[in-house]
Scaffold this motif. Sequence first.
Motif, PDB file in Angstrom:
ATOM      1  N   VAL A 122       3.083   4.135  -5.676  1.00 20.01           N
ATOM      2  CA  VAL A 122       4.196   3.380  -5.083  1.00 20.01           C
ATOM      3  C   VAL A 122       5.188   4.336  -4.426  1.00 20.01           C
ATOM      4  CG1 VAL A 122       6.233   1.986  -5.630  1.00 20.01           C
ATOM      5  CG2 VAL A 122       4.012   1.360  -6.579  1.00 20.01           C
TER       6      VAL A 122
ATOM      7  N   MET B  21       1.581  -3.413  -0.833  1.00 21.47           N
ATOM      8  CA  MET B  21       2.628  -2.907   0.048  1.00 21.47           C
ATOM      9  C   MET B  21       2.326  -3.142   1.526  1.00 21.47           C
ATOM     10  SD  MET B  21       3.822   0.598  -1.940  1.00 21.47           S
ATOM     11  CE  MET B  21       5.347   0.699  -0.998  1.00 21.47           C
ATOM     12  N   ARG B  22       1.074  -2.940   1.938  1.00 19.52           N
ATOM     13  CA  ARG B  22       0.765  -3.035   3.367  1.00 19.52           C
ATOM     14  C   ARG B  22       0.416  -4.458   3.800  1.00 19.52           C
ATOM     15  NH1 ARG B  22       0.491   2.080   5.351  1.00 19.52           N
ATOM     16  NH2 ARG B  22       0.085   3.749   3.856  1.00 19.52           N
TER      17      ARG B  22
ATOM     18  N   ASN C  26       4.048   5.981  -1.246  1.00 20.88           N
ATOM     19  CA  ASN C  26       3.992   5.057  -0.108  1.00 20.88           C
ATOM     20  C   ASN C  26       5.372   4.543   0.292  1.00 20.88           C
ATOM     21  OD1 ASN C  26       1.059   4.228   0.787  1.00 20.88           O
ATOM     22  ND2 ASN C  26       0.964   4.556  -1.417  1.00 20.88           N
ATOM     23  N   GLY C  27       6.423   5.156  -0.265  1.00 20.18           N
ATOM     24  CA  GLY C  27       7.779   4.811   0.131  1.00 20.18           C
ATOM     25  C   GLY C  27       8.381   3.642  -0.624  1.00 20.18           C
ATOM     26  N   GLY C  28       7.748   3.227  -1.725  1.00 17.81           N
ATOM     27  CA  GLY C  28       8.267   2.122  -2.524  1.00 17.81           C
ATOM     28  C   GLY C  28       9.169   2.599  -3.655  1.00 17.81           C
ATOM     29  N   GLU C  29       9.625   1.653  -4.464  1.00 14.95           N
ATOM     30  CA  GLU C  29      10.569   1.964  -5.547  1.00 14.95           C
ATOM     31  C   GLU C  29      10.108   1.321  -6.855  1.00 14.95           C
ATOM     32  OE1 GLU C  29      15.213   0.919  -6.842  1.00 14.95           O
ATOM     33  OE2 GLU C  29      14.449   0.339  -4.857  1.00 14.95           O
TER      34      GLU C  29
ATOM     35  N   ASP D 222       9.806  -7.224  -6.130  1.00 11.80           N
ATOM     36  CA  ASP D 222       8.792  -8.092  -5.526  1.00 11.80           C
ATOM     37  C   ASP D 222       7.640  -8.451  -6.455  1.00 11.80           C
ATOM     38  OD1 ASP D 222      10.033  -7.986  -2.875  1.00 11.80           O
ATOM     39  OD2 ASP D 222       9.383  -5.886  -2.876  1.00 11.80           O
TER      40      ASP D 222
ATOM     41  N   SER E 250       7.809  -3.889  -1.780  1.00 13.87           N
ATOM     42  CA  SER E 250       8.328  -2.513  -1.800  1.00 13.87           C
ATOM     43  C   SER E 250       8.969  -2.135  -3.131  1.00 13.87           C
ATOM     44  CB  SER E 250       9.333  -2.305  -0.671  1.00 13.87           C
ATOM     45  OG  SER E 250      10.445  -3.185  -0.825  1.00 13.87           O
ATOM     46  N   ARG E 251       9.432  -3.137  -3.898  1.00 13.59           N
ATOM     47  CA  ARG E 251      10.069  -2.859  -5.194  1.00 13.59           C
ATOM     48  C   ARG E 251       9.221  -3.424  -6.333  1.00 13.59           C
ATOM     49  NH1 ARG E 251      16.052  -5.011  -3.460  1.00 13.59           N
ATOM     50  NH2 ARG E 251      16.700  -3.218  -2.168  1.00 13.59           N
TER      51      ARG E 251
END
Length: 419
Positions: free
Chosen positions: A219, A190-191, A222-225, A281, A196-197
């Motif tokens: 996930v 992610m970083r 950390n603001g992902g989906e 992703d 993010s997905r």
Amino acid sequence: PTNFPGDLALIRLIELHTTQGNEVLAEVAIRAFLHRFPNHLYAQTAVALMQSFISKIRSYRYVIAAALPFSGKMKPFGTDAMNGILLALEEGRAQLGTNTLGIVAKDSALPSVELHHELEQVLKEFEPISLIGPLLARQVQNVADLPDWAKTPFITPAASLADVKKFGQLWFSTALTSLLQVAKLVDYAMRTLGFSRFCMLSPQSAYGKQLAQIFQEMVVSNGGEIVAKESYQRTTTDASIQIKRLKDKDLSLHGEMLPLEIEEHQEEEGEEKLVYIPGFDALFLPGHPTDVAFLSAQLAYYDIKVPLLGNNSWNNPDLLKWGRSTLNGSMFGDALFLQSTNSEVKKFVRKYREHFHVDPSIFAAQAYDAMRIILDTIEHGATNGQEVREQFLIRYNLPTLGGLTSFSEGGILDRKVYM
């Protein structure tokens, strides 16, 4: 093993270890000999030799104990861990003096009651400054009360427990836990890569479910989906139903079916051809290398051509041979990378190969780190188990193969994970 020529083989092994000055492995071999051949003519000699080793261990200023499997199906992992400990011990003696450090080892491949009794005796007899082991989570639970009772820190180099402190305030771990490796993987994805997905396809086992749950929580936090998740049976030969469900769920949210771009000379009259473009992703695919290789090919067949994210069980030299191009761009994390350019890792790998004539495993590396940080606390003034523990709690510069680090509140070493 319990008949001729097993007796002569063990005697020869004892002699070899003794000649090489390896009292730790000599004592392990002697105990195995006395257990198998209590009435043998050599038994008296073996007892006398073991007594001399015990006297020598007691003469050292600091004693470190180890509880590792030296027999049974876990023996290879115990051997690797012991090799890592001995390598760190050799380096420690060069720093602190040959007569300063001693080590006593116990075979942990015992029934739970017997193991508890054996370790209790070691703690009483030798008063070690710390103990490295056991390897297995269930054995940690079996001897959970001993560290607090003896005021001696225990460091497990392999038990994948997210919080060893729940067993007592003197429990620590240098293992690459499931939580740690997934957290590092998600952070990198992610970083560093900007993903993010995600979708998930994990084994229908307790370990697979644990990894999937941790991945999803990491996930989301950390603001992902998590777009979709499915599971597969170990050694399956067809996961098409699960893959189609992943694809359908994605198409209902983010995925697209777009016209296939073709060359002009390839154009044919008829229905327009569409191709699936994933709306996520990456896909989390933990599991055994043979399963991963098969599933990566099947995912590619269904046009799910995204980077795959794995766990450290992917670390198999045959994985790329089996998975081929379907694994291009995919990644996993592990606690040891043999080709690392890090000077500490390079030195460790070189010395390990010189001493033991094989490549080090993750068990060797994690046990090496456990021994190394114990010895470093001694260099920084620790003279007993309580002082070792105090340094573990407050220091952020404990030396490991991955660099200077510290223990978390749960007692887990925040070790480097190589992606």
